[in-house]
Design a protein around this motif. Structure first.
Motif, PDB file in Angstrom:
ATOM      1  N   VAL A 199     -17.275  22.246 -29.415  1.00 40.62           N
ATOM      2  CA  VAL A 199     -16.499  21.009 -29.240  1.00 40.62           C
ATOM      3  C   VAL A 199     -15.267  21.214 -28.377  1.00 40.62           C
ATOM      4  O   VAL A 199     -14.744  20.261 -27.804  1.00 40.62           O
ATOM      5  CB  VAL A 199     -16.126  20.337 -30.587  1.00 40.62           C
ATOM      6  N   LEU A 200     -14.823  22.458 -28.250  1.00 38.69           N
ATOM      7  CA  LEU A 200     -13.680  22.732 -27.366  1.00 38.69           C
ATOM      8  C   LEU A 200     -14.131  23.110 -25.956  1.00 38.69           C
ATOM      9  O   LEU A 200     -13.318  23.441 -25.100  1.00 38.69           O
ATOM     10  CB  LEU A 200     -12.795  23.834 -27.965  1.00 38.69           C
ATOM     11  N   GLY A 201     -15.441  23.037 -25.724  1.00 42.22           N
ATOM     12  CA  GLY A 201     -15.999  23.320 -24.406  1.00 42.22           C
ATOM     13  C   GLY A 201     -16.021  22.080 -23.533  1.00 42.22           C
ATOM     14  O   GLY A 201     -15.776  20.958 -23.988  1.00 42.22           O
TER      15      GLY A 201
ATOM     16  N   VAL B  70     -21.093  15.058 -32.645  1.00 44.92           N
ATOM     17  CA  VAL B  70     -22.088  16.008 -32.134  1.00 44.92           C
ATOM     18  C   VAL B  70     -23.525  15.635 -32.528  1.00 44.92           C
ATOM     19  O   VAL B  70     -24.462  16.281 -32.079  1.00 44.92           O
ATOM     20  CB  VAL B  70     -21.789  17.462 -32.589  1.00 44.92           C
ATOM     21  N   SER B  71     -23.688  14.601 -33.345  1.00 44.12           N
ATOM     22  CA  SER B  71     -25.042  14.208 -33.731  1.00 44.12           C
ATOM     23  C   SER B  71     -25.630  13.152 -32.798  1.00 44.12           C
ATOM     24  O   SER B  71     -26.785  12.766 -32.947  1.00 44.12           O
ATOM     25  CB  SER B  71     -25.064  13.697 -35.182  1.00 44.12           C
ATOM     26  N   LEU B  72     -24.838  12.703 -31.830  1.00 39.91           N
ATOM     27  CA  LEU B  72     -25.305  11.701 -30.870  1.00 39.91           C
ATOM     28  C   LEU B  72     -25.398  12.311 -29.473  1.00 39.91           C
ATOM     29  O   LEU B  72     -24.617  13.190 -29.117  1.00 39.91           O
ATOM     30  CB  LEU B  72     -24.323  10.516 -30.819  1.00 39.91           C
ATOM     31  N   ASP B  73     -26.339  11.800 -28.681  1.00 41.20           N
ATOM     32  CA  ASP B  73     -26.483  12.258 -27.292  1.00 41.20           C
ATOM     33  C   ASP B  73     -25.214  11.946 -26.499  1.00 41.20           C
ATOM     34  O   ASP B  73     -24.495  10.992 -26.831  1.00 41.20           O
ATOM     35  CB  ASP B  73     -27.668  11.554 -26.622  1.00 41.20           C
TER      36      ASP B  73
ATOM     37  N   GLY C 195      -6.354   7.760 -48.078  1.00 43.09           N
ATOM     38  CA  GLY C 195      -6.885   7.571 -49.426  1.00 43.09           C
ATOM     39  C   GLY C 195      -8.085   6.638 -49.462  1.00 43.09           C
ATOM     40  O   GLY C 195      -8.440   6.104 -50.512  1.00 43.09           O
ATOM     41  N   THR C 196      -8.711   6.433 -48.310  1.00 44.72           N
ATOM     42  CA  THR C 196      -9.903   5.580 -48.235  1.00 44.72           C
ATOM     43  C   THR C 196     -10.764   6.024 -47.055  1.00 44.72           C
ATOM     44  O   THR C 196     -10.249   6.602 -46.092  1.00 44.72           O
ATOM     45  CB  THR C 196      -9.529   4.088 -48.062  1.00 44.72           C
ATOM     46  N   ASP C 197     -12.066   5.742 -47.166  1.00 46.08           N
ATOM     47  CA  ASP C 197     -12.958   6.006 -46.034  1.00 46.08           C
ATOM     48  C   ASP C 197     -13.404   4.691 -45.393  1.00 46.08           C
ATOM     49  O   ASP C 197     -14.334   4.647 -44.602  1.00 46.08           O
ATOM     50  CB  ASP C 197     -14.168   6.846 -46.459  1.00 46.08           C
ATOM     51  N   VAL C 198     -12.708   3.597 -45.748  1.00 43.45           N
ATOM     52  CA  VAL C 198     -13.040   2.291 -45.201  1.00 43.45           C
ATOM     53  C   VAL C 198     -12.064   1.954 -44.076  1.00 43.45           C
ATOM     54  O   VAL C 198     -10.945   1.503 -44.305  1.00 43.45           O
ATOM     55  CB  VAL C 198     -13.002   1.192 -46.295  1.00 43.45           C
ATOM     56  N   PHE C 199     -12.477   2.255 -42.860  1.00 51.29           N
ATOM     57  CA  PHE C 199     -11.743   1.868 -41.653  1.00 51.29           C
ATOM     58  C   PHE C 199     -12.743   1.872 -40.506  1.00 51.29           C
ATOM     59  O   PHE C 199     -13.777   2.547 -40.568  1.00 51.29           O
ATOM     60  CB  PHE C 199     -10.543   2.784 -41.368  1.00 51.29           C
ATOM     61  N   LEU C 200     -12.457   1.093 -39.469  1.00 52.19           N
ATOM     62  CA  LEU C 200     -13.383   0.933 -38.354  1.00 52.19           C
ATOM     63  C   LEU C 200     -13.415   2.191 -37.496  1.00 52.19           C
ATOM     64  O   LEU C 200     -12.379   2.807 -37.254  1.00 52.19           O
ATOM     65  CB  LEU C 200     -12.973  -0.275 -37.508  1.00 52.19           C
ATOM     66  N   ARG C 201     -14.609   2.527 -37.026  1.00 50.69           N
ATOM     67  CA  ARG C 201     -14.775   3.736 -36.211  1.00 50.69           C
ATOM     68  C   ARG C 201     -15.685   3.475 -35.019  1.00 50.69           C
ATOM     69  O   ARG C 201     -16.638   2.722 -35.123  1.00 50.69           O
ATOM     70  CB  ARG C 201     -15.447   4.851 -37.028  1.00 50.69           C
ATOM     71  N   VAL C 202     -15.382   4.154 -33.931  1.00 44.90           N
ATOM     72  CA  VAL C 202     -16.283   4.205 -32.780  1.00 44.90           C
ATOM     73  C   VAL C 202     -16.559   5.683 -32.534  1.00 44.90           C
ATOM     74  O   VAL C 202     -15.668   6.441 -32.151  1.00 44.90           O
ATOM     75  CB  VAL C 202     -15.659   3.556 -31.522  1.00 44.90           C
ATOM     76  N   LYS C 203     -17.796   6.081 -32.785  1.00 49.22           N
ATOM     77  CA  LYS C 203     -18.206   7.468 -32.544  1.00 49.22           C
ATOM     78  C   LYS C 203     -18.757   7.563 -31.124  1.00 49.22           C
ATOM     79  O   LYS C 203     -19.559   6.725 -30.711  1.00 49.22           O
ATOM     80  CB  LYS C 203     -19.310   7.884 -33.516  1.00 49.22           C
ATOM     81  N   VAL C 204     -18.332   8.577 -30.408  1.00 45.50           N
ATOM     82  CA  VAL C 204     -18.800   8.787 -29.033  1.00 45.50           C
ATOM     83  C   VAL C 204     -19.586  10.102 -29.010  1.00 45.50           C
ATOM     84  O   VAL C 204     -19.043  11.164 -29.292  1.00 45.50           O
ATOM     85  CB  VAL C 204     -17.620   8.851 -28.039  1.00 45.50           C
ATOM     86  N   GLY C 205     -20.867   9.994 -28.689  1.00 41.66           N
ATOM     87  CA  GLY C 205     -21.718  11.175 -28.679  1.00 41.66           C
ATOM     88  C   GLY C 205     -21.319  12.175 -27.622  1.00 41.66           C
ATOM     89  O   GLY C 205     -21.009  11.794 -26.486  1.00 41.66           O
ATOM     90  N   VAL C 206     -21.316  13.453 -28.012  1.00 40.58           N
ATOM     91  CA  VAL C 206     -20.994  14.531 -27.063  1.00 40.58           C
ATOM     92  C   VAL C 206     -22.142  15.541 -26.972  1.00 40.58           C
ATOM     93  O   VAL C 206     -22.019  16.575 -26.332  1.00 40.58           O
ATOM     94  CB  VAL C 206     -19.670  15.243 -27.434  1.00 40.58           C
ATOM     95  N   GLY C 207     -23.264  15.230 -27.632  1.00 42.14           N
ATOM     96  CA  GLY C 207     -24.420  16.116 -27.588  1.00 42.14           C
ATOM     97  C   GLY C 207     -24.432  17.116 -28.732  1.00 42.14           C
ATOM     98  O   GLY C 207     -23.382  17.498 -29.241  1.00 42.14           O
TER      99      GLY C 207
END
Length: 194
Positions: free
Chosen positions: A147-149, A94-97, A123-135
């Protein structure tokens, strides 16, 4: 093998919602690489195939967003993958357009319950991510309701482009070009229309 997991909520009422951006990117990859994501394992719908010559498992956890880590942990253990380099998680931000994407190698959950669950179970925060902006959520909205809209017609166009970019980023990532993907996609900011 790479596990490529798109986060979302199962069921018709959630189709096309902001929170299901991860599922939608998995659908784009499945169509492009002719992978059927219809086999049930570890509380997920999965599909085996190849992307750019690399073995992949496309995953849509069916646990609901807040329990995504349960499914992903089980699959990571079963397929004996290295979570730091062979797990790619795709999810809404939600932080990306709308349609903008960001690639990260690690980081906090940033308030995202699906990522919080995955970090807890792995048990780790080290993994690859792709964030997709939803506004960004309008001030008067509750985050869960937002987010459920569903997307507006204009946002849908931006999201389709974003899903394609996210799928393209995954191609880079499974061919050991994560830094190249970050350089290519993290810098792309579409100018706002006047």
């Amino acid at each position: 093998m790479y596990i490529i997991a798109g986060l979302g909520n199962p069921g018709l009422p959630y189709e096309g919602t902001r929170h299901n951006a991860g599922f939608d990117v998995i659908d784009v990859l499945a169509r492009e690489y002719n992978i059927s994501v219809d086999y049930r394992k570890n509380r997920a719908l999965i599909g085996k195939g190849a992307i750019e010559g690399r073995k992949v498992l496309l995953v849509k956890p069916q646990t609901y967003m807040n329990l995504s880590g349960e499914s992903i942990r089980g699959l990571a253990d079963y397929y004996k993958i290295d979570e730091e380099s062979e797990l790619i998680v795709i999810y809404d931000d939600v932080s990306l357009d709308p349609g903008q994407i960001r690639i990260r190698k690690k980081g906090s959950a940033g308030g995202h319950n699906g990522i919080k669950s995955i970090i807890s179970h792995l048990g780790t925060d080290v993994f690859l991510r792709v964030k997709v902006g939803v506004g960004q959520k309008p001030k008067q909205y509750d985050l869960a309701d937002y987010v459920l809209g569903h997307f507006s017609a204009e946002e849908k166009k931006e999201m389709e482009e974003g899903y394609r970019h996210a799928a393209e980023a995954v191609k880079y990532m499974v061919t050991d070009r994560v830094d190249e993907a970050m350089n290519e996609f993290n810098r792309k900011v579409r100018p706002k229309e006047l």
